[in-house]
Design a protein around this motif. Structure first.
Motif, PDB file in Angstrom:
ATOM      1  N   UNK A  17      54.132  43.370  42.079  1.00 27.29           N
ATOM      2  CA  UNK A  17      53.149  43.594  41.228  1.00 27.29           C
ATOM      3  C   UNK A  17      52.342  44.728  41.886  1.00 27.29           C
ATOM      4  N   UNK A  18      52.235  45.760  40.881  1.00 29.35           N
ATOM      5  CA  UNK A  18      51.330  46.933  41.216  1.00 29.35           C
ATOM      6  C   UNK A  18      50.508  47.503  40.062  1.00 29.35           C
ATOM      7  N   UNK A  19      50.414  46.494  38.954  1.00 30.56           N
ATOM      8  CA  UNK A  19      49.911  46.765  37.678  1.00 30.56           C
ATOM      9  C   UNK A  19      48.622  46.078  37.490  1.00 30.56           C
ATOM     10  N   UNK A  20      47.661  46.976  36.819  1.00 29.50           N
ATOM     11  CA  UNK A  20      46.667  46.076  36.428  1.00 29.50           C
ATOM     12  C   UNK A  20      46.502  45.145  35.097  1.00 29.50           C
ATOM     13  N   UNK A  21      47.081  43.972  35.429  1.00 27.64           N
ATOM     14  CA  UNK A  21      47.524  43.243  34.385  1.00 27.64           C
ATOM     15  C   UNK A  21      46.913  41.946  34.278  1.00 27.64           C
ATOM     16  N   UNK A  22      46.176  41.113  33.994  1.00 24.88           N
ATOM     17  CA  UNK A  22      45.695  39.950  34.086  1.00 24.88           C
ATOM     18  C   UNK A  22      47.016  38.911  33.970  1.00 24.88           C
ATOM     19  N   UNK A  23      47.917  39.012  33.057  1.00 27.41           N
ATOM     20  CA  UNK A  23      48.577  38.075  32.817  1.00 27.41           C
ATOM     21  C   UNK A  23      49.800  37.957  34.082  1.00 27.41           C
ATOM     22  N   UNK A 160      41.054  40.854  40.932  1.00 24.27           N
ATOM     23  CA  UNK A 160      39.943  41.901  40.808  1.00 24.27           C
ATOM     24  C   UNK A 160      40.513  43.048  41.253  1.00 24.27           C
ATOM     25  N   UNK A 161      41.107  43.268  42.386  1.00 21.69           N
ATOM     26  CA  UNK A 161      41.973  44.766  42.764  1.00 21.69           C
ATOM     27  C   UNK A 161      42.603  45.185  41.345  1.00 21.69           C
ATOM     28  N   UNK A 162      43.421  44.571  40.928  1.00 20.42           N
ATOM     29  CA  UNK A 162      44.519  44.924  40.085  1.00 20.42           C
ATOM     30  C   UNK A 162      43.914  45.163  38.808  1.00 20.42           C
ATOM     31  N   UNK A 163      42.749  44.575  38.103  1.00 22.46           N
ATOM     32  CA  UNK A 163      42.282  44.540  36.736  1.00 22.46           C
ATOM     33  C   UNK A 163      41.283  45.556  36.818  1.00 22.46           C
ATOM     34  N   UNK A 164      40.659  45.627  37.884  1.00 18.62           N
ATOM     35  CA  UNK A 164      39.291  46.457  38.018  1.00 18.62           C
ATOM     36  C   UNK A 164      39.488  48.022  38.841  1.00 18.62           C
ATOM     37  N   UNK A 165      40.305  47.823  39.701  1.00 14.41           N
ATOM     38  CA  UNK A 165      40.613  49.010  40.509  1.00 14.41           C
ATOM     39  C   UNK A 165      41.895  49.948  40.535  1.00 14.41           C
ATOM     40  N   UNK A 166      42.906  49.442  39.705  1.00 12.42           N
ATOM     41  CA  UNK A 166      44.166  50.160  39.331  1.00 12.42           C
ATOM     42  C   UNK A 166      44.066  51.464  38.473  1.00 12.42           C
ATOM     43  N   UNK A 167      44.335  52.668  38.914  1.00  9.38           N
ATOM     44  CA  UNK A 167      44.018  53.652  37.981  1.00  9.38           C
ATOM     45  C   UNK A 167      45.291  53.806  36.852  1.00  9.38           C
ATOM     46  N   UNK A 168      44.682  54.228  35.588  1.00  3.14           N
ATOM     47  CA  UNK A 168      45.906  54.377  34.617  1.00  3.14           C
ATOM     48  C   UNK A 168      45.230  55.556  33.843  1.00  3.14           C
ATOM     49  N   UNK A 181      39.442  50.468  35.390  1.00  6.20           N
ATOM     50  CA  UNK A 181      38.161  49.683  34.548  1.00  6.20           C
ATOM     51  C   UNK A 181      36.677  49.777  35.270  1.00  6.20           C
ATOM     52  N   UNK A 182      37.084  49.737  36.583  1.00  3.95           N
ATOM     53  CA  UNK A 182      35.819  49.861  37.277  1.00  3.95           C
ATOM     54  C   UNK A 182      35.038  51.225  37.215  1.00  3.95           C
ATOM     55  N   UNK A 183      35.717  52.395  37.171  1.00  2.00           N
ATOM     56  CA  UNK A 183      35.031  53.275  36.796  1.00  2.00           C
ATOM     57  C   UNK A 183      34.587  53.658  35.456  1.00  2.00           C
ATOM     58  N   UNK A 184      35.270  53.059  34.280  1.00  2.00           N
ATOM     59  CA  UNK A 184      34.852  53.112  32.987  1.00  2.00           C
ATOM     60  C   UNK A 184      33.537  52.157  32.810  1.00  2.00           C
ATOM     61  N   UNK A 185      33.445  50.942  33.298  1.00  2.00           N
ATOM     62  CA  UNK A 185      32.496  50.127  33.075  1.00  2.00           C
ATOM     63  C   UNK A 185      31.127  50.349  34.097  1.00  2.00           C
TER      64      UNK A 185
END
Length: 299
Positions: A17-23, A160-168, A181-185
């Motif tokens: 897992x290296x993606x910002x995916x909650x699921x 939290x690391x994955x869904x907030x701090x992963x770049x896309x 997500x962290x940068x945006x919000x």
């Protein structure tokens, strides 16, 4: 590839897992108990009460001044929105760790984000600090009780690391990983002409104090401490934005994370300190992988 199922949505794991995916991060096979709005209200109110780092009315004061509309370019509120912030708040460990993250990003969309070892260390420090708060301990307990994590803080930290701090890539036509997500919000982003995201009161105060942000007026006011604001940042216009102010960074992160996990792409409604609140969150699909696109308090 093996599919993970959550609330009718399917996503695939690609190796480690290296993606910002909650699921992808919520455990396969775990039974997720339904969470009613009343249960969510009880949980959110308990977080609000447990937020020991929340500012008092003496520590954070605002001057909303004049009402405006989202299409106006007239400055109807010549004074700052935040008339007083007791900056000793920022010496508290979670605030201090949070503020160190704010300068780690290139605000302009279209420019690839890169994280240095120092910046990764700052993320780790921030997560370590918030993990010790009652707000995050309650969040772990709630998500575990409802079957979204199995055990301890370490699982929530990974989430939290994955869904907030992963770049896309913010925009679908681009392959440049220019956002998170962290940068945006919490930090805010912009194109050549408009501001995107920017839903955090601490960043708003700091940018206003630095002269980078001009508050133009308010669009709506709601309890507890929610303001719909209209402003320019670095010369770009934000037509409409909502911030909830005075609460700690850990409270914001917990509230938004739980709403995204439980109610992404639909309204997350609850009572907070006796007042109705709605949080909206939306995911972005990038090559079949879902990321937090945005999450914010609705007004």
């Amino acid at each position: 590839m093996r599919p993970i199922q959550l609330a009718g949505t399917q996503v695939f794991l690609l190796g480690l897992i290296s993606i910002a995916s909650t699921e992808a991060l919520l455990l396969s096979g775990t039974a997720h108990a339904p969470v009613t709005d009343s249960e969510l209200s009880a949980f959110m109110t308990s977080l609000w009460s447990a937020d020991a780092n929340k500012a008092s009315s003496n520590e954070v004061q605002t001057n909303i001044q004049s009402h405006t509309d989202s299409n106006s370019t007239v400055d109807r509120s010549p004074q700052r929105l935040f008339t007083h912030v007791d900056e000793s708040l920022f010496n508290r460990s979670t605030y201090a760790a949070f503020i160190k993250l704010l300068d780690n990003y290139n605000h302009e969309l279209g420019h690839a984000e890169q994280s240095t070892p120092q910046e990764e260390s700052e993320i780790t420090h921030f997560l370590n600090e918030i993990s010790q708060t009652e707000v995050m301990q309650k969040t772990v307990h709630f998500l575990r009780e409802k079957g979204y994590i199995m055990s301890a803080w370490s699982e929530l930290e990974t989430l939290i690391r994955q869904i907030w701090f992963t770049f896309f890539a913010r925009h679908a036509h681009s392959h440049i990983k220019d956002s998170s997500a962290f940068e945006h919000v919490f930090v805010g982003e912009y194109t050549q002409t408009i501001v995107e995201g920017f839903h955090n009161w601490i960043e708003f105060y700091l940018q206003e104090k630095a002269g980078n942000l001009n508050y133009l007026g308010y669009l709506s006011v709601h309890q507890p401490n929610i303001i719909g604001v209209h402003f320019t940042w670095q010369g770009r216009l934000k037509k409409f934005n909502a911030i909830i102010y005075g609460n700690s960074p850990e409270f914001d992160l917990a509230m938004y994370t739980v709403c995204f996990v439980l109610r992404h792409n639909r309204k997350c409604s609850f009572q907070l300190d006796g007042h109705p609140v709605s949080v909206h969150s939306f995911d972005l699909d990038r090559d079949g992988v879902k990321f937090i696109g945005t999450v914010y308090v609705d007004v």
